[in-house]
Enzyme design. Sequence first.
Site, short mmCIF file in Angstrom:
data_model
loop_
_atom_site.label_atom_id
_atom_site.label_comp_id
_atom_site.label_asym_id
_atom_site.label_seq_id
_atom_site.Cartn_x
_atom_site.Cartn_y
_atom_site.Cartn_z
N ASP A 180 7.15 3.63 5.70
CA ASP A 180 6.24 3.96 4.60
C ASP A 180 5.72 5.39 4.67
O ASP A 180 4.82 5.77 3.92
CB ASP A 180 5.07 2.98 4.55
CG ASP A 180 4.28 2.95 5.86
OD1 ASP A 180 4.53 3.81 6.74
OD2 ASP A 180 3.42 2.06 6.00
N ASP A 399 2.99 -2.16 -4.35
CA ASP A 399 2.74 -1.97 -2.92
C ASP A 399 3.80 -2.66 -2.06
O ASP A 399 4.43 -3.62 -2.49
CB ASP A 399 1.36 -2.56 -2.58
CG ASP A 399 0.72 -1.89 -1.37
OD1 ASP A 399 1.43 -1.18 -0.64
OD2 ASP A 399 -0.49 -2.07 -1.19
N GLU A 448 1.87 7.02 -2.38
CA GLU A 448 1.16 7.14 -1.12
C GLU A 448 2.07 7.92 -0.16
O GLU A 448 2.11 9.13 -0.21
CB GLU A 448 0.81 5.76 -0.57
CG GLU A 448 -0.12 5.82 0.63
CD GLU A 448 -0.44 4.44 1.18
OE1 GLU A 448 -1.49 4.31 1.82
OE2 GLU A 448 0.36 3.52 1.00
N GLU A 454 -7.23 5.74 3.99
CA GLU A 454 -7.21 4.29 4.19
C GLU A 454 -7.05 3.95 5.67
O GLU A 454 -7.42 2.86 6.11
CB GLU A 454 -6.07 3.67 3.37
CG GLU A 454 -6.04 2.15 3.42
CD GLU A 454 -4.91 1.56 2.61
OE1 GLU A 454 -4.82 0.32 2.54
OE2 GLU A 454 -4.10 2.32 2.04
#
Length: 486
Positions: A180, A399, A448, A454
Amino acid sequence: MAETPCVAGSALPLGLALTTALLLAPPAHSLPDEQVWRIHGTDGLVARVALAPGPGSLTLAVERHGRTVLEPSPLGLLTERADLSRGLRPVSRSSRTVVERYRTTTGKSRDRRTRLAETRWGFRTADGTRLDLTVRVAPDGVAYRYTLPDTGATGTVTGESSAFVLPAGSDSWLGRYRADNENLFTAYPAAAAPTGEYMMQSLFRTPGGHALIAESGLTGAYAGARLTHTAGSPVYGVRLWDARIAVDGGRLDTPWRAVITGDPARITRSTLIDDLAPASRVRDTSWVRPGPALWTWLAGGRPAGQSLPMQKAYADYAAARGWPYTVVDAGWYFDPRQWDVTDPEWERNSWIPELVRYGAARGVGVHVWIHYRDLDTAQERERWLPVLHRWGVKGVKIDFMDSESQDRLRWYDEILPATAEHRLLVNFHGSTIPKGMQRTWPHVMTLEGVNGEEKRVNTAEHLTILPFTRNVIGSMDFTPGSFHRP
């Protein structure tokens, strides 16, 4: 947002927003002996392609004003039926200047102009297998990509011999690779960096200037890449996510491998990754309206995702500050009795339509979070997206893709036109990074792909390098504002 070709050198009508001009060179011609070629850009930037006469292997070097940015670095593809990293001989070459003007909906500037010096070579192996190489030189960098004109002859791609060789004494800012793209950046001497795999958006300081390695034009025709490195070596290799890249028997154009180079200011201003990407596929972008979005997961968590009163309060908060959007995060379509389980009656039970009406009365649009697994088939997309559009939802935050495999990139190829068709803005989380996506699909607001606020762990070193690495590539959803987190 079509980009219309026009004749090179012709006058542009006053007020024309979008044009593309291709200045074509004479037809390709045979090159029986030449083994070194230089492509000159502006401001002293030169790319040098060389073919070693013995092994027949290709390299690319980059310099600015005579100082080295990239040492001769290997080029080539490996396929199941041919090794296209050696035994190559040139059979054709053509050159042109690509001049483009286009308009974007997001990013550092809306109106873009670029001028790229391009040379394309055709090479063959002894058995006649063809590999084409295209190199482009811009004022702010150099890029190349491979073309297999006939994948029926080569079969699947099994890897690249591509690598980036840094000059001695270079420094680096690298982030360990993860699916990610959410890792910290750390400074190392380039050769001394620990053995491992690193994210493609890696920055180096060389004698010829800073150099940011990146890629552009990534689609489901290929797979994402990361850098590999062995401690003590100046070489950073390219490794693909998949061990085998499926092909359809026709032509394959790989993504662009790019080196954005210059001083730090030039790198942060660069739009090279968008400049290399395919033109917009969304003709009408009048509905694409970027703006700040209130995101409340860290403040409200699971309870907020299942509470209409809390979400109305967030809409009031956004309205009071003139923010045009609020994002309803995870939980809104989950079964209230069991977290992370989809309510089978979500279409009838949902309070989202009421929230949309409430927000609209206050000038606040609503975006909703959706897990990738609920959109990973055509049937699911046909169920979810029309409903959200009918409710008046403005966008989706999708997501947990967590992959840059060819299969997952094919999913991006499907979700992007589907969301555009239903006029839904997109924010990808747990995702790849833009890599030119926002030029081709201008309804993608941000992704992202960053270790942002976060996370519970950040460092000053990481935060200060992001403007020169990840954020250069395209919009970065850093999710700022979690100052309360220890």
